[in-house]
Design an enzyme around this catalytic site. Sequence first.
Site, short mmCIF file in Angstrom:
data_model
loop_
_atom_site.label_atom_id
_atom_site.label_comp_id
_atom_site.label_asym_id
_atom_site.label_seq_id
_atom_site.Cartn_x
_atom_site.Cartn_y
_atom_site.Cartn_z
N GLU A 148 -5.25 3.44 5.78
CA GLU A 148 -5.11 3.32 4.17
C GLU A 148 -5.95 4.50 3.71
O GLU A 148 -5.51 4.80 2.46
CB GLU A 148 -5.63 2.00 4.10
N SER A 166 -11.48 0.34 2.02
CA SER A 166 -10.84 -0.09 3.31
C SER A 166 -10.25 1.15 3.82
O SER A 166 -9.55 1.83 3.59
CB SER A 166 -9.69 -1.03 2.90
N ARG A 184 0.90 -1.00 0.03
CA ARG A 184 0.08 -0.16 -0.05
C ARG A 184 0.77 1.09 0.06
O ARG A 184 0.58 2.20 0.61
CB ARG A 184 -1.03 -0.02 1.17
#
EC number: 1.3.1.98
Length: 310
Positions: free
Chosen positions: A287, A217, A168
Amino acid sequence: MNLPIVKGEYRKDYNLKHLTWFKVGGNAEIFFKPVDSEDLASFLVQNKQKLPITTFGAGSNIIIRDGGIEGVTIKLGQNFSNIGFTDDGHLIVGSSCLNFSLAKFCQVNAISGFEFLVGIPGTIGGGVAMNAGAYGCEFKDILVRIEAIDFAGNFRTFTNEEIGFKYRGNNLPKDLIILKAVFKVNKGNSEDILARMNEINAARSSTQPIKERTGGSTFANPEGFKSWQLIDKAGLRGYRIGDASISELHCNFMINNGNATAKELEDLGNFVQQKVFEDSGIKLNWEIKRIGKVSSRAWLDHGIQRKIIK
């Protein structure tokens, strides 16, 4: 404020709320949509005042704070969303192209490996920047290189290896705007690709609150764990602050139930971080990107400050 001379459009005190999936947040002090790459470069070269620059994509994985964004917020529009092929047979895609649009293009053209994009909201540029992934695939698996521009107006190219992908994220310079992404092409069968995309869509519909005002998310998965399981274990399924809540369907999704503020959403996420850490000793990392200024009014309205893990 003296703004650079451009071909594109400036808007002052522009409401960004309607551009985000959460439908929250303040205004952009200056909102700029360049006509093309040269127009963007011209703006950056002329930016002698070093006005703060924020880039804005599809608004899917972001919370804009209630105080808005200072400086210039740049959004690349439809002129940056083209899909085509390079001379050596790779796919070249504009950074504002939606992930779903590229997935559909690849299905129609029997190009495999892009099926997972149908399950990731947002744009190609944002997907590259965060190395977005789902269903066992990530951007790093299909990307060859990117074409970008830095805040000084210099065009630059970075290979997959130079990007330094990680879970990520990446190791790219922070003063960079992604313009195009070049991808590998692997031929497949259109019917098989469509079947896989349908499987992914069905899985999303049954496990994620895709019809709600959500931002995807909330937290990245810690190594060896699933964020939603840690949140559920901490007893936070359905937990609510104001009009912001943790989804009953998927604990790693926050929802704006109608009139949530950005502060309520961010406070909710920080509270979840705290409680999961107290319960399991594991710190969850955001995130969802949070940008902009906290509104002093929001602090007064909300009344409570919660402990945030440092």
